[in-house]
Design a protein around this motif. Structure first.
Motif, PDB file in Angstrom:
ATOM      1  N   ALA A 341      18.651  17.453 -14.498  1.00 29.76           N
ATOM      2  CA  ALA A 341      17.801  16.429 -15.110  1.00 29.76           C
ATOM      3  C   ALA A 341      18.059  15.114 -14.398  1.00 29.76           C
ATOM      4  N   VAL A 342      17.014  14.317 -14.199  1.00 29.44           N
ATOM      5  CA  VAL A 342      17.207  13.025 -13.549  1.00 29.44           C
ATOM      6  C   VAL A 342      16.525  11.923 -14.346  1.00 29.44           C
ATOM      7  N   MET A 343      17.033  10.716 -14.139  1.00 29.87           N
ATOM      8  CA  MET A 343      16.314   9.579 -14.700  1.00 29.87           C
ATOM      9  C   MET A 343      15.326   9.097 -13.648  1.00 29.87           C
ATOM     10  N   GLY A 344      14.110   8.835 -14.079  1.00 28.91           N
ATOM     11  CA  GLY A 344      13.088   8.420 -13.131  1.00 28.91           C
ATOM     12  C   GLY A 344      13.105   6.912 -12.966  1.00 28.91           C
ATOM     13  N   VAL A 345      13.506   6.466 -11.765  1.00 20.89           N
ATOM     14  CA  VAL A 345      13.537   5.030 -11.482  1.00 20.89           C
ATOM     15  C   VAL A 345      12.550   4.775 -10.345  1.00 20.89           C
ATOM     16  N   PRO A 346      11.270   4.598 -10.687  1.00 16.64           N
ATOM     17  CA  PRO A 346      10.270   4.521  -9.624  1.00 16.64           C
ATOM     18  C   PRO A 346      10.491   3.353  -8.666  1.00 16.64           C
ATOM     19  N   PHE A 347      11.112   2.290  -9.127  1.00 15.10           N
ATOM     20  CA  PHE A 347      11.287   1.175  -8.204  1.00 15.10           C
ATOM     21  C   PHE A 347      12.339   1.487  -7.150  1.00 15.10           C
ATOM     22  N   GLY A 348      13.329   2.301  -7.536  1.00 16.37           N
ATOM     23  CA  GLY A 348      14.469   2.481  -6.635  1.00 16.37           C
ATOM     24  C   GLY A 348      14.498   3.809  -5.911  1.00 16.37           C
ATOM     25  N   ASP A 349      13.514   4.668  -6.103  1.00 21.53           N
ATOM     26  CA  ASP A 349      13.564   5.993  -5.502  1.00 21.53           C
ATOM     27  C   ASP A 349      12.157   6.415  -5.123  1.00 21.53           C
ATOM     28  N   GLU A 350      11.993   6.782  -3.884  1.00 27.08           N
ATOM     29  CA  GLU A 350      10.647   7.068  -3.392  1.00 27.08           C
ATOM     30  C   GLU A 350      10.001   8.242  -4.118  1.00 27.08           C
ATOM     31  N   PRO A 362       5.133   3.553 -15.865  1.00 21.26           N
ATOM     32  CA  PRO A 362       5.440   2.158 -15.527  1.00 21.26           C
ATOM     33  C   PRO A 362       6.542   2.031 -14.463  1.00 21.26           C
ATOM     34  N   VAL A 363       6.414   0.982 -13.646  1.00 22.22           N
ATOM     35  CA  VAL A 363       7.405   0.674 -12.612  1.00 22.22           C
ATOM     36  C   VAL A 363       8.009  -0.676 -12.957  1.00 22.22           C
ATOM     37  N   ILE A 364       9.337  -0.725 -13.059  1.00 23.80           N
ATOM     38  CA  ILE A 364       9.997  -2.009 -13.332  1.00 23.80           C
ATOM     39  C   ILE A 364      10.833  -2.373 -12.122  1.00 23.80           C
ATOM     40  N   GLN A 365      10.614  -3.552 -11.577  1.00 23.67           N
ATOM     41  CA  GLN A 365      11.445  -3.997 -10.463  1.00 23.67           C
ATOM     42  C   GLN A 365      12.840  -4.325 -10.986  1.00 23.67           C
ATOM     43  N   VAL A 366      13.856  -3.664 -10.393  1.00 18.96           N
ATOM     44  CA  VAL A 366      15.220  -3.956 -10.844  1.00 18.96           C
ATOM     45  C   VAL A 366      16.104  -4.489  -9.718  1.00 18.96           C
ATOM     46  N   ILE A 367      15.596  -4.442  -8.490  1.00 19.53           N
ATOM     47  CA  ILE A 367      16.400  -4.971  -7.382  1.00 19.53           C
ATOM     48  C   ILE A 367      15.576  -6.025  -6.650  1.00 19.53           C
ATOM     49  N   GLU A 368      16.244  -7.129  -6.319  1.00 23.70           N
ATOM     50  CA  GLU A 368      15.608  -8.082  -5.441  1.00 23.70           C
ATOM     51  C   GLU A 368      16.248  -7.910  -4.070  1.00 23.70           C
ATOM     52  N   ALA A 369      15.409  -7.586  -3.100  1.00 28.01           N
ATOM     53  CA  ALA A 369      15.929  -7.362  -1.756  1.00 28.01           C
ATOM     54  C   ALA A 369      16.362  -8.692  -1.154  1.00 28.01           C
ATOM     55  N   PRO A 370      17.307  -8.649  -0.210  1.00 25.58           N
ATOM     56  CA  PRO A 370      17.668  -9.898   0.480  1.00 25.58           C
ATOM     57  C   PRO A 370      16.420 -10.498   1.119  1.00 25.58           C
ATOM     58  N   ASP A 371      16.403 -11.813   1.276  1.00 25.12           N
ATOM     59  CA  ASP A 371      15.202 -12.530   1.712  1.00 25.12           C
ATOM     60  C   ASP A 371      14.602 -11.985   2.998  1.00 25.12           C
ATOM     61  N   ASN A 372      15.494 -11.597   3.917  1.00 26.44           N
ATOM     62  CA  ASN A 372      14.996 -11.192   5.235  1.00 26.44           C
ATOM     63  C   ASN A 372      14.526  -9.742   5.280  1.00 26.44           C
ATOM     64  N   SER A 373      14.601  -9.052   4.152  1.00 33.06           N
ATOM     65  CA  SER A 373      14.256  -7.635   4.176  1.00 33.06           C
ATOM     66  C   SER A 373      12.759  -7.432   4.340  1.00 33.06           C
ATOM     67  N   PRO A 374      12.376  -6.553   5.232  1.00 33.52           N
ATOM     68  CA  PRO A 374      10.959  -6.298   5.451  1.00 33.52           C
ATOM     69  C   PRO A 374      10.389  -5.275   4.463  1.00 33.52           C
ATOM     70  N   GLU A 375      11.242  -4.767   3.560  1.00 34.44           N
ATOM     71  CA  GLU A 375      10.814  -3.690   2.664  1.00 34.44           C
ATOM     72  C   GLU A 375       9.649  -4.119   1.783  1.00 34.44           C
ATOM     73  N   SER A 376       8.850  -3.166   1.428  1.00 34.15           N
ATOM     74  CA  SER A 376       7.733  -3.466   0.519  1.00 34.15           C
ATOM     75  C   SER A 376       8.299  -3.787  -0.861  1.00 34.15           C
ATOM     76  N   SER A 377       7.547  -4.529  -1.635  1.00 35.69           N
ATOM     77  CA  SER A 377       8.049  -4.901  -2.960  1.00 35.69           C
ATOM     78  C   SER A 377       7.689  -3.863  -4.003  1.00 35.69           C
ATOM     79  N   ARG A 378       6.975  -2.792  -3.584  1.00 41.08           N
ATOM     80  CA  ARG A 378       6.567  -1.795  -4.587  1.00 41.08           C
ATOM     81  C   ARG A 378       7.752  -0.910  -4.951  1.00 41.08           C
TER      82      ARG A 378
END
Length: 811
Positions: A341-350, A362-378
């Motif tokens: 069984a897993v917990m579904g964390v859509p913000f943190g796991d593809e 629902p998707v809840i943002q729980v991490i703020e990436a470092p400023d220079n990160s090119p990662e998408s915010s989704r």
RNA sequence: GGGCGAGUGGCGGAAUUGGUAGACGCGCUAGACUCAAAAUCUGGUUCUCGCAAGGGAGUGAGGGUUCGAUUCCCUCCCCGCCCACCA
């Protein structure tokens, strides 16, 4: 005049070696002339499965590597153990029996005789008094004994679970025997089947198996594969309370720091709580989904990465946020890993993100990436700082992992947890041709071990080997054999029925390296004194079983060390993992493609075993795949022919060398001795042979007796028959020659002159001059060609490295 | 998708710690021996310009570090193997 006649020479020496038992290992208390204990080397190849097709060129490469090393160390006057055996239980013999009616016992005996004969034709330095065969009762008695030790220690146990089932071979398979959802033997697609099976608890040693890998002198490739297979990951278990119920669902996560972002739970279709969580409204759909998932082959599950799933109708409470979150069932969650069984964390796991997108969760943002990160915010799975996580906001994710687990632990809602990808080793097989499991069941179905003094549980001879889909092996047809009477602790008889499953063949090969030290011992699996002297195996050579066999041997070693039977915890010091030999077209050799090279044909065509052996060592680095080259083998034959000529063709013997030539020859001889010795030590067999060829090319016109003797000694590991013939003619022993460092220095050395890194001249100077930088520089600058490039320019720098006979002038 | 390994003449490969790129073998080629062939022996053989001496280019591509890079660093291409929804 005589000619090099390999077949005649080889027959002669093979007869001598057989009659004198030339390769019998010495006694374990053997002393050197000075009274010191004789140093030992224990070398082995992965023992072969003796198929009806006989030896192929891959075996020859594998065995010859061991043989070169065995002879090399023997010539260095070490006590060498070089045994040989056969891994005979297994499906091919059984399938052959089903097809032809020839019993596996009889087919195995025929194949062993053939393998032995062929190995003898290759002139291997095998201690034939130590031959073993895993389907021989003398051997499998002790395989059963090993099983009972594991059983007594609680490491052999039965469990009902979903298992891989091969519908063609009609047996269960271990995880390691399933390749891409297909049976490793027959290639058919495997299914899941729920059965009661025997397991070895290899996971009890997961940490030690993992931690020991780094220190092993094994190829990195194998080490990485074993690490990945064990697949240790550190994380936490978190309990989610089911809404309106006094029950929990426990999940495993490596990212407890993202707990506040868990907006749903997902259970594997096989999870035991699924049916209970379904509500009257969803029950039908959930049941259907789970049934479909079970039916789906592993292939389909792997190929179709599109997320599927169904809502159970129930909810759980996120222990961190207190939010009510839906519980889903989806086949992307695997029952066998973590808690299923897993917990579904859509913000943190593809994967969770894909699932949430598809089912509109629902998707809840729980991490703020470092400023220079090119990662998408989704979604974002890297490190950063927590947001939307109540009192943990602003905490770095690395720190939050520990803090949130501590917070959960205080409240009894979670705990740190380590999980492994590695599962316990499934060892029962519903097949005939395997080692019987020494267990019997009473009328209530309780398992009883067969007492050690009643071993071996003999393998019954039957007429009909065919398996069926009853889930029981063909042994169940041996009705007399099935019944056994055991005693309970009060001495009363208990009527029992024997276990009809047989052991995975890998069990038989998990301890054979120790059997070799005392192969005919009828008191113990291995003799404690002999094991102390010979084991662990110094060098083990093979080109297969990167994970399975090589992990199982390590597991049994640690287990038997814990039981006090072995005085070491790693069974194999150095592993040589040799590459394949492919067909001349570069493709894998196979009967169906008709591109198989038969080593016996190569020998009997006139080349002889020495040429075949030497060619396979010369073909390329031992650890790389190589393609057979029908023409290149002729070059090796020509080389051996020249070796023969040097010793046996008297016309070539007239040496008329000047003093300078003699000095140069001595240098060359010592250089060659050094090169070949060091190359064998670093297993660079191809360059060792090349060095011998170079030596022969140089001495061919005027060989000295010292040259001939050195050549024959150095050649012996590769071409032992010819070398023995040469040594006999020369009246020499075969003791490995040593080189004299002082003889390596030539009268003149060549110094390379570069201008701006480009080669411009070569100077021949006396070695003393190498240490005289000023004079060397003067000589270099005086060279006419050098002056062409330095004329009219300022000399900015002159570099004379210590390690190289080189001078670089920078202008 | 992730991990590991590799890419060098016509071919297999060598260069071990950053120091003469191409050892050794195959193939090709010239010569010796032979009536002839095979076998054997002796040379030559990275490409390119040159009669030669010698020059230029060159280790998958591009860049970097260095007196000097097949070797170390970065970016990319191609090939092989292993793992692969492992939370």
């Amino acid at each position: 005049m005589d000619r090099y006649d390999p077949l005649k020479i080889e027959q002669k020496w093979q007869k001598i070696w057989a009659e004198t038992e030339a390769f019998k290992a010495g006694p374990i208390d053997e002393k050197l002339p000075n009274g010191d204990p004789k140093p030992k080397k224990y070398l082995a190849e992965m023992f072969p499965y003796p198929s009806g097709a006989g030896l192929h060129v891959g075996h020859v490469r594998n065995f010859t590597i061991v043989d070169v090393l065995a002879r090399f160390y023997t010539q260095q006057e070490m006590n060498v153990l070089r045994p040989f055996g056969y891994d005979t239980f297994g499906l091919p013999a059984e399938n052959y029996a089903i097809k032809t009616g020839i019993s596996p016992q009889s087919a195995t005996a025929t194949n062993i005789a053939n393998f032995r004969k062929q190995a003898q034709k290759l002139g291997y330095a095998i201690d034939w008094s130590r031959e073993i065969n895993t389907s021989d009762p003398e051997y499998y008695k002790w395989t059963q004994w090993c099983f009972l030790q594991l059983y007594k220690a609680g490491l052999a146990y039965q469990k009902e679970s979903y298992q891989w089932w091969c519908p063609v071979d009609q047996t269960v398979l271990a995880n390691e025997q399933v390749e891409n959802g297909h049976c490793w033997r027959c290639g058919s697609e495997v299914e899941k089947k729920k059965m009661k099976q025997w397991f070895f608890k290899i996971t009890a040693y997961a940490d030690e198996l993992l931690d020991g890998i780094d220190a092993l002198d094994w190829p990195d490739k194998i080490k990485t594969m074993q690490k990945n297979w064990i697949g240790r990951s550190e994380g936490a278990e978190v309990d989610f309370q089911i809404a309106d119920k006094d029950e929990n669902i426990t999940v495993f996560t490596t990212r407890p720091d993202t707990l506040f972002g868990a907006t749903f739970l997902v259970l594997a279709p096989e999870h035991p709580m699924v049916s209970e969580l379904a509500t009257p409204a969803t029950a039908e759909k959930v049941k259907q989904y789970c049934q479909d998932a079970l039916k789906k082959s592993e292939i389909e599950r792997q190929e179709n990465k599109e997320k599927t799933g169904v809502f159970t109708g129930s909810y759980a409470i996120n222990p961190a946020s207190g939010e009510k979150i839906p519980i889903w069932v989806a086949d992307y969650v695997l029952i066998g890993y973590g808690t299923g069984a897993v917990m579904g964390v859509p913000f943190g796991d593809e994967r969770d993100f894909e699932f949430a997108e598809k089912f509109d969760l629902p998707v809840i943002q729980v991490i703020e990436a470092p400023d220079n990160s090119p990662e998408s915010s989704r979604f974002y799975h890297g490190e950063g700082t927590l947001v939307n996580s109540a009192q943990f906001n602003g905490t770095r994710t690395e720190d939050a992992r520990e803090q949130i687990v501590a917070w959960l632990e205080e409240r009894g809602l979670g705990r740190p947890k380590v999980t492994y990808k590695m599962r316990d080793w499934l060892i029962s097989r519903q097949r005939y041709w395997g080692c019987p499991i020494p267990i019997a069941y009473d009328k209530d179905g309780n398992a009883h071990p067969i007492p050690e003094d009643q071993l071996p549980v003999m393998h019954p001879e039957i007429e009909d080997y065919k398996p069926d889909d009853s889930g029981r092996s063909p042994l169940a047809k041996a009705e007399d054999w099935l019944k056994v009477t055991l005693k309970d602790e009060n001495g009363n008889d208990i009527e029992c029925i024997r276990e009809t499953d047989t052991l995975d063949g890998y069990a038989c090969s998990s301890w054979y390296l120790w059997r070799y030290v005392s192969p005919h011992d009828d008191q113990a699996a291995w003799d404690p004194e002999a094991i102390k002297y010979w084991a662990p195996t110094d060098i083990y050579v093979g080109g297969d079983h990167a994970v399975a066999h090589l992990l199982y041997v390590r597991f049994w070693c640690k287990f038997f060390a814990d039981q006090g039977y072995l005085p070491f915890r790693e069974p194999i010091k150095k592993l040589l993992y040799n590459g394949y030999i492919n067909a001349p077209d570069g493709k894998k050799m196979s009967k169906s493609k008709g591109n198989v090279i038969d080593p016996l044909e190569v020998i009997e065509s006139g080349y002889g075993a020495d040429t075949l052996r030497t060619y396979e060592m010369f073909i390329g680095p031992y650890d790389q795949d190589a393609a057979w080259n029908t023409e290149a083998i002729g070059g090796v034959y020509r080389f051996l022919n020249r070796c023969w000529t040097i010793v046996f063709n008297p016309e070539k013997n007239a040496a008329d060398l000047s003093a300078d030539d003699l000095a140069a020859r001595k240098t060359l001889r010592h250089k060659t001795i050094k090169k070949v010795t060091e190359d064998i030590h670093r297993c660079s067999f191809n360059t060792a042979v090349a060095a011998l060829m170079e030596f022969v090319n140089n001495i061919f016109a005027a060989p000295l007796d010292e040259d001939k003797i050195a050549l024959a000694k150095l050649l012996k590991p590769f071409a032992p028959h010819l070398a023995s013939e040469m040594l006999e003619k020369l009246g020499s022993d075969d003791v490995w020659p040593t080189w004299d460092e002082s003889a390596l220095a030539a009268d003149t050395v060549e110094v390379v002159v570069q201008v701006n890194g480009k080669l411009r001249a070569k100077l021949s100077v006396s070695p003393d001059l190498l240490s005289d930088a000023d004079q060397l520089q003067a000589l270099a600058l005086a060279d006419a060609n050098v002056q062409k490039f330095t004329a009219g320019r300022e000399i900015r720098k002159v570099i004379i490295p210590k390690a190289a006979k080189l001078i670089n002038i920078v202008v």
